[in-house]
Structures are given as structure tokens and as C-alpha cells.
Design a protein around this motif. Structure first.
Motif, PDB file in Angstrom:
ATOM      1  N   LYS A 132       0.832  -1.210   0.000  1.00  0.00           N
ATOM      2  CA  LYS A 132       0.000   0.000   0.000  1.00  0.00           C
ATOM      3  C   LYS A 132       0.865   1.258   0.000  1.00  0.00           C
ATOM      4  CE  LYS A 132      -3.711  -2.263   2.620  1.00  0.00           C
ATOM      5  NZ  LYS A 132      -4.354  -2.380   3.949  1.00  0.00           N
ATOM      6  N   GLU A 133       1.915   1.235   0.818  1.00  0.00           N
ATOM      7  CA  GLU A 133       2.780   2.406   0.926  1.00  0.00           C
ATOM      8  C   GLU A 133       3.561   2.668  -0.351  1.00  0.00           C
ATOM      9  OE1 GLU A 133       6.651   3.951   3.544  1.00  0.00           O
ATOM     10  OE2 GLU A 133       5.561   2.142   4.139  1.00  0.00           O
ATOM     11  N   MET A 134       4.060   1.608  -0.986  1.00  0.00           N
ATOM     12  CA  MET A 134       4.940   1.782  -2.137  1.00  0.00           C
ATOM     13  C   MET A 134       4.195   1.855  -3.464  1.00  0.00           C
ATOM     14  SD  MET A 134       7.733   2.014  -0.520  1.00  0.00           S
ATOM     15  CE  MET A 134       8.785   2.202  -1.958  1.00  0.00           C
ATOM     16  N   PHE A 135       3.058   1.176  -3.583  1.00  0.00           N
ATOM     17  CA  PHE A 135       2.373   1.101  -4.868  1.00  0.00           C
ATOM     18  C   PHE A 135       1.009   1.776  -4.889  1.00  0.00           C
ATOM     19  CE2 PHE A 135       4.904  -3.007  -4.912  1.00  0.00           C
ATOM     20  CZ  PHE A 135       5.905  -2.505  -5.736  1.00  0.00           C
ATOM     21  N   GLY A 136       0.474   2.126  -3.725  1.00  0.00           N
ATOM     22  CA  GLY A 136      -0.850   2.730  -3.692  1.00  0.00           C
ATOM     23  C   GLY A 136      -1.931   1.706  -3.977  1.00  0.00           C
ATOM     24  N   THR A 137      -3.039   2.182  -4.541  1.00  0.00           N
ATOM     25  CA  THR A 137      -4.187   1.293  -4.771  1.00  0.00           C
ATOM     26  C   THR A 137      -4.316   0.868  -6.230  1.00  0.00           C
ATOM     27  OG1 THR A 137      -5.618   3.230  -5.065  1.00  0.00           O
ATOM     28  CG2 THR A 137      -5.487   2.273  -2.850  1.00  0.00           C
ATOM     29  N   ALA A 138      -3.659   1.574  -7.154  1.00  0.00           N
ATOM     30  CA  ALA A 138      -3.752   1.235  -8.576  1.00  0.00           C
ATOM     31  C   ALA A 138      -2.685   0.189  -8.908  1.00  0.00           C
ATOM     32  CB  ALA A 138      -3.567   2.478  -9.440  1.00  0.00           C
ATOM     33  N   LEU A 139      -3.042  -1.071  -8.757  1.00  0.00           N
ATOM     34  CA  LEU A 139      -2.080  -2.167  -8.938  1.00  0.00           C
ATOM     35  C   LEU A 139      -2.231  -2.808 -10.310  1.00  0.00           C
ATOM     36  CD1 LEU A 139      -2.459  -3.914  -5.452  1.00  0.00           C
ATOM     37  CD2 LEU A 139      -0.849  -2.109  -6.107  1.00  0.00           C
ATOM     38  N   ASP A 140      -1.098  -3.145 -10.924  1.00  0.00           N
ATOM     39  CA  ASP A 140      -1.148  -3.888 -12.174  1.00  0.00           C
ATOM     40  C   ASP A 140      -1.446  -5.356 -11.844  1.00  0.00           C
ATOM     41  OD1 ASP A 140       1.265  -5.290 -11.558  1.00  0.00           O
ATOM     42  OD2 ASP A 140       2.442  -3.620 -12.334  1.00  0.00           O
ATOM     43  N   PRO A 141      -1.707  -6.190 -12.876  1.00  0.00           N
ATOM     44  CA  PRO A 141      -2.121  -7.575 -12.597  1.00  0.00           C
ATOM     45  C   PRO A 141      -1.167  -8.354 -11.711  1.00  0.00           C
ATOM     46  CG  PRO A 141      -2.588  -7.051 -14.872  1.00  0.00           C
ATOM     47  CD  PRO A 141      -1.833  -5.877 -14.320  1.00  0.00           C
ATOM     48  N   ARG A 142       0.153  -8.212 -11.908  1.00  0.00           N
ATOM     49  CA  ARG A 142       1.086  -8.972 -11.076  1.00  0.00           C
ATOM     50  C   ARG A 142       0.975  -8.553  -9.618  1.00  0.00           C
ATOM     51  NH1 ARG A 142       7.744  -9.504 -11.095  1.00  0.00           N
ATOM     52  NH2 ARG A 142       7.773 -11.195  -9.566  1.00  0.00           N
ATOM     53  N   LEU A 143       0.976  -7.249  -9.383  1.00  0.00           N
ATOM     54  CA  LEU A 143       0.887  -6.769  -8.011  1.00  0.00           C
ATOM     55  C   LEU A 143      -0.468  -7.111  -7.394  1.00  0.00           C
ATOM     56  CD1 LEU A 143       2.601  -3.278  -8.391  1.00  0.00           C
ATOM     57  CD2 LEU A 143       3.605  -5.398  -7.517  1.00  0.00           C
ATOM     58  N   ALA A 172       2.353 -15.601 -22.497  1.00  0.00           N
ATOM     59  CA  ALA A 172       0.973 -15.138 -22.406  1.00  0.00           C
ATOM     60  C   ALA A 172       0.390 -15.312 -21.010  1.00  0.00           C
ATOM     61  CB  ALA A 172       0.114 -15.883 -23.428  1.00  0.00           C
ATOM     62  N   ASP A 173       0.948 -16.231 -20.223  1.00  0.00           N
ATOM     63  CA  ASP A 173       0.408 -16.461 -18.882  1.00  0.00           C
ATOM     64  C   ASP A 173       1.134 -15.646 -17.813  1.00  0.00           C
ATOM     65  OD1 ASP A 173       2.813 -17.801 -18.962  1.00  0.00           O
ATOM     66  OD2 ASP A 173       2.053 -19.693 -18.142  1.00  0.00           O
ATOM     67  N   HIS A 174       2.059 -14.788 -18.228  1.00  0.00           N
ATOM     68  CA  HIS A 174       2.772 -13.964 -17.247  1.00  0.00           C
ATOM     69  C   HIS A 174       1.926 -12.738 -16.896  1.00  0.00           C
ATOM     70  CE1 HIS A 174       5.854 -11.400 -15.402  1.00  0.00           C
ATOM     71  NE2 HIS A 174       6.535 -12.521 -15.195  1.00  0.00           N
ATOM     72  N   PRO A 175       1.941 -12.316 -15.627  1.00  0.00           N
ATOM     73  CA  PRO A 175       1.132 -11.148 -15.233  1.00  0.00           C
ATOM     74  C   PRO A 175       1.505  -9.855 -15.970  1.00  0.00           C
ATOM     75  CG  PRO A 175       1.812 -12.388 -13.298  1.00  0.00           C
ATOM     76  CD  PRO A 175       2.542 -12.984 -14.451  1.00  0.00           C
ATOM     77  N   SER A 176       2.709  -9.783 -16.523  1.00  0.00           N
ATOM     78  CA  SER A 176       3.118  -8.581 -17.265  1.00  0.00           C
ATOM     79  C   SER A 176       2.859  -8.701 -18.762  1.00  0.00           C
ATOM     80  CB  SER A 176       4.608  -8.300 -17.027  1.00  0.00           C
ATOM     81  OG  SER A 176       4.848  -7.962 -15.680  1.00  0.00           O
TER      82      SER A 176
END
Length: 569
Positions: free
Chosen positions: A220-231, A319-323
Motif C-alpha cells: 500500500k505504501e509503495m504502490f498505492g491502490t492502482a495495482l497492475d495484474p502482477r501486483l 501469455a500467462d505472465h502477469p506482465s
């Protein structure tokens, strides 16, 4: 710290390349063609030309060095290997060759040989050598020696956080998660520099220690609430009480790959992209599943205009990687930059089917459709992006701004104005939005005082932008303040000397102040710069008509208001 790394990393390369002699006999055509190809970052052609030249002069130091560079830039480390070994056998000291030989020894698990070689002549640079040595100690089973080596590396200027990160990874790779967390928590003298990847490592370490709540707080502190699929996947696992596997490195080979990747990542903002690419390519070779290294290589190739190579790098992300979605958006952008717009749109449309829950995917599709002037399609894509992103994050301003442009082009002014004002609400004083909204109101002859105020604020923020300075001159022209407009329009043409619209505007302003010969000169210049891409905005037929009968007559024919009072000088 990046500046220190840049000095450390580039010094030995400069030393190894500037003084190599070149024979001018027997291979000059291939050599010169290879050099030009390398200058253009066309590494495929460069590798072919240098190979041809080496057939004529197989011991030429400059050719050998440049061949290694070309193969390494292509990611073809196996093909660079025999050339690098030839340089070593000939007693030539080359940072690039040493990088390739180091990678080969690591790939074969020859860590003892690697340590012996580093202590001899296999030098890359002081920082890399010390960290590679530390990981090689782990490879041969000497953790205590490895920890000493990490601590020694930390004594180098600007290297403390970098070395601490690798020390923490090393401890975690052998299951000492408490020791790794202690490095992060600054119980040691060298705190870890917090990058995205180092934060992911910390979160995994905390999860292994059954401290999921702390891991969630870190995210939460480092990435906030807008997370990409991996996070988001990591966050959901933690929140559900699951355990995250420690996957950043699994052993010495991975650790050395991480050395090259993290150095490339730190260098990327400041160093030349072709130099940074060398480190990223070695990281890819040592660890083909290092998706961050693949994405970094692709981004660097994008910067160099090597869009086909960038596309190849992006396609290697599974294709199955979160990025995967990030790689596909990068691939679409590379295809677009290469002029393959239909292919770019196809990639993004497919992505909306597989990753349709991501706002960024729809906004990326909207951007390409807008650039292709499919404004209806772009609006639909932006609508979906806004629908999916209900956070009203500041970064969403661009989506509203872009949708506003589409609405304006579709003659839906009320909707366009609402979007522009929403963009300003999210990002107040954003000069692009102020300029576009202000200029549009000028063209529509509405709210001219507000338009002038907006454009003046945009110019104050971006005084070097020709488009924005042009807007200021044009609104003054529309307000009948012709003398005031002249200086701004002249400045705009200085900033954008071959833009047909800006030159056309300056011609109108000159005509309005009675400088008719200069006006005709500017209109002729504007016509000479009109292309297929600018014909819609520049309107060459209207410019030709002005040259025939003058601006006053054209305004009368259009039913527009006449010029207020012409200044006859």
C-alpha cells in the motif's frame, strides 16, 4: 546514485574501445558499411558486415569489438562467444568481451573458474566484478565469503543500496529470510534502495516469514491502490492468507543475472540506450524468464528506433505472465511506430478480449484509433477505460483529454468541453489541456477572454512550445489585437519553422497589420510545407485563395467578420 553507477560502468568501456587500431586494407567496404549500420543501431546489418570484414582480417581488434557489440545488441550471446574468446586469446582487453565470457562461465556453472578469471584479467568494472564474485562464491557453496564480498562492494561510492539489495537476495535465496529482512529493515549499515523489484522481493520475504499484514502495508505504501495484474495477484494472495513464493532469484546464476539487470535498470534514465542494452541482454541470456529484463531491452530498442527488434523482445513475454498485457501494449506501440497501424490495432483489440478488465488496455486502444482518426472507435475505447477506472486518479486526466479531442473532432463540442474541464479538474494547470481548450474556444469564437487567460497560463508553463505560443498569437489575432499578436506568431515560427499552420497564421497576422508582401511570403511558405498529414488543418485551397485575392476578400466570401482595423503602417 545513478550518476555514480554511470561513471563506474562506462569508464572501462571507453578505455577499451577508443584506442583500437583499424587497418584500411582489404575490408574497408564491409567495415564502413558495418560502422554506418551500427551508428544507425541496425545491429542485424552490422553483424553481417562485420562478419564479412572479419573473414578478411580475423585479428583486427576494432572489428572483433564491434562484432561482439552487434551480436550482444541482438541478444545473440552464443554468436558473440567465439569472437569474445578470440579477443581474449589475442590478449585484447574488452569490457564487452569480458561480459560475454562471464555470461558463458555462469551459464555453464563454472563458478570456481569465474572467480579465478575475475582475479586475473576478466574485468568488467569494479562494481559488477565484486557483485559477480559474491554470487559466484554462493555458486561454489561459500556463503560466508559471499557475505564478505557483498559488504566490500558496499564500500564503493554510491553502491551501498545496490550491494545491500543483492546481499538480501542472496540470504533469501538460501532460505535465510530473517537475515534478508534484517538487511531491508536497516539493521545493517547499508539500507536497500527501494525499487519496484526490490519491493517485490521484500513483500515475498515478509510473506515467507508469515508477516502478511506487514507485506500488505508495504504494498500500500509503495504502490498505492492502482495495482497492475502482477501486483494485484500478490495482494490478493496476501489478503487471503496465502504464502508468496520467493521467486526473485533462486541461486547464483539468477543472482548474477540480477546484477546485470539492476545495473541496466539504474543506468537506463541517464546512460545511452545502446550501452544500457548490453547489460539487459546479458541478464536475458542468463535468465530467459527474466521478464523485467525483456521489457527493459524492448523499451531501450524502442528508444533507438529499432522497432522490429523491440517487437521481438515484447513477443517473448509468455501469455500467462502477469506482465503480458504490458508487453503487448509495448508491442502495439512498436508496431505503430513502425507504421504497422493495423497490426497494432489487432494486438490491442485481442488484448481487450483477454485483459478487458484493465482500463489501461482500452485507453491504449483509444490512443491508436485516435491517431488513425477513427474518433468514434476511440471514444468507445476511452468510455470503457473511464468506466473501468473509477478511482479518478490524477493520471486519468489524459484519458479525458484524449476523449475530449475526439469529441471536438466529431463536432460534439459540449461533450468535448466537459471532458477538457474534467481533465483540468484532475490535473489543474495542465498546459496541453489549457492550450487545446483555449484554442478550440478561439476557433469557435466563444469565451475569448477565458481562452486568452488559459493560453497565457499554458505559455507561462511551456514557453518553448511552438504550438502553444502559436495559440497565444492566434487568440490575440481573433480578439483584433493584431500588433500584439505579431511578436508571438513570429516566435512560434522560430520554434516551428516548417509547420504549415503556424506559417499560415503568421501570414494572416502580417496581413492584418498591413504587411501584405510579408503575408504573401508566409502563405507561400505554408503551402510549401503542406503534406498529406497536415492538409486537413492547413487547408491549402484556402491559402491559395488568400494569395489570389487577399485575406479580406476570403473572409467576406466565407461570411466571416472582417478584420477590425488594418494597420497601414
Amino acid at each position: 546514485m545513478a550518476a555514480s553507477f554511470l561513471r563506474i560502468a562506462t569508464a572501462s568501456l571507453l578505455i577499451s574501445t577508443v584506442s583500437l587500431p583499424v587497418s584500411a586494407q582489404g575490408f574497408s567496404g564491409a567495415y564502413l558499411a558495418g560502422r554506418q549500420a551500427a551508428f544507425d543501431s541496425d545491429y542485424q546489418a552490422a553483424s553481417q558486415y562485420y562478419t564479412q570484414a572479419l573473414a578478411r582480417d580475423p585479428s583486427n581488434p576494432r572489428l572483433l569489438e564491434n562484432a561482439v557489440l552487434a551480436f550482444l545488441s541482438l541478444g545473440q550471446v552464443d554468436r558473440a562467444m567465439p569472437v569474445a574468446r578470440k579477443m581474449r586469446a589475442d590478449g585484447l582487453q574488452s569490457q564487452l568481451a569480458n561480459m560475454v565470457i562471464t555470461a558463458d562461465l555462469v551459464k555453464d556453472g563454472k563458478f570456481e573458474t569465474l572467480l579465478e578469471e575475475i582475479d586475473g584479467t576478466l574485468e568488467i568494472n569494479e562494481l559488477v566484478d565484486s557483485l559477480v564474485s559474491a554470487w559466484a562464491q554462493i555458486g561454489k557453496g561459500s556463503m560466508s565469503e559471499a557475505l564478505k564480498a557483498f559488504d566490500e562492494a558496499a564500500k564503493q561510492q554510491g553502491a551501498a543500496g545496490f550491494s545491500a539489495y543483492h546481499k538480501a537476495l542472496a540470504l533469501a535465496s538460501v532460505g535465510d529470510f530473517s537475515g534478508a529482512e534484517a538487511v531491508y529493515s536497516a539493521e545493517t549499515d547499508a539500507p536497500v534502495q527501494m525499487t519496484r523489484r526490490s519491493v517485490i522481493a521484500l513483500v515475498q520475504i515478509l510473506s515467507q516469514l508469515e508477516r502478511n499484514e506487514e507485506a500488505l502495508n508495504v504494498m500500500k505504501e509503495m504502490f498505492g491502490t492502482a495495482l497492475d495484474p502482477r501486483l494485484q495477484d500478490m495482494y490478493d494472495t496476501l489478503e487471503a492468507g496465502g504464502e508468496l513464493e520467493f521467486s526473485v532469484v533462486s541461486g547464483a546464476s539468477d543472482g548474477i543475472a540480477e546484477v546485470f539487470y539492476t545495473l541496466a535498470d539504474v543506468l537506463a534514465p541517464d546512460a545511452a540506450p545502446d550501452y544500457t542494452l548490453m547489460y539487459a541482454r546479458v541478464a536475458e541470456y542468463l535468465r530467459p524468464d527474466h521478464v523485467e529484463a525483456l521489457l527493459l531491452s524492448a523499451g531501450l530498442l524502442d528508444q533507438m528506433g529499432r522497432y522490429e527488434l523491440a517487437t521481438e523482445a515484447y513477443k517473448r513475454v509468455p501469455a500467462d505472465h502477469p506482465s503480458f498485457h504490458a508487453a503487448e501494449m509495448g508491442r502495439a506501440d512498436a508496431l505503430r511506430m513502425a507504421g504497422k497501424n493495423d497490426a497494432a490495432i489487432e494486438v490491442l483489440e485481442q488484448l481487450t478480449r483477454t485483459h478487458g478488465e484493465l482500463s489501461s488496455v482500452h485507453s491504449a486502444l483509444g490512443d491508436v484509433l485516435r491517431q488513425q482518426k477513427d474518433f468514434e472507435g476511440a471514444v468507445a475505447a476511452y468510455d470503457k477505460a473511464i468506466e473501468l477506472d473509477n478511482t479518478l486518479d490524477r493520471a486519468l486526466w489524459f484519458v479525458y483529454y484524449a476523449r475530449g479531442i475526439c469529441h471536438e473532432r466529431l463536432d460534439k463540442w459540449d461533450m468535448a468541453e466537459a471532458d477538457f474541464r474534467k481533465a483540468l479538474e484532475l490535473n489543474p494547470e495542465q498546459p496541453q489541456v489549457l492550450n487545446y481548450l483555449g484554442y478550440s474556444m478561439v476557433e469557435k469564437q466563444i469565451k475569448l477572454d477565458e481562452a486568452l487567460n488559459m493560453i497565457e497560463r499554458a505559455v507561462a508553463a511551456r514557453p518553448g512550445s511552438g504550438y502553444i505560443v502559436d495559440s497565444l498569437g492566434w487568440v490575440l489575432f481573433r480578439l483584433g489585437r493584431y500588433d500584439e499578436a505579431v511578436g508571438h506568431m513570429e516566435r512560434a515560427t522560430e520554434l516551428m519553422p516548417i509547420d504549415p499552420v503556424v506559417n499560415d497564421h503568421l501570414g494572416d497576422v502580417y496581413w492584418a497589420v498591413g504587411r501584405n508582401l510579408e503575408a504573401e511570403f508566409q502563405w507561400k511558405r505554408a503551402l510549401s510545407f503542406v503534406s498529406d498529414d497536415t492538409a486537413e488543418e492547413a487547408n491549402p485551397d484556402r491559402i491559395r485563395r488568400k494569395l489570389e485575392v487577399g485575406l479580406d476578400q476570403v473572409l467576406e466570401e466565407e461570411g466571416a467578420d472582417p478584420l477590425k482595423v488594418a494597420n497601414e503602417g
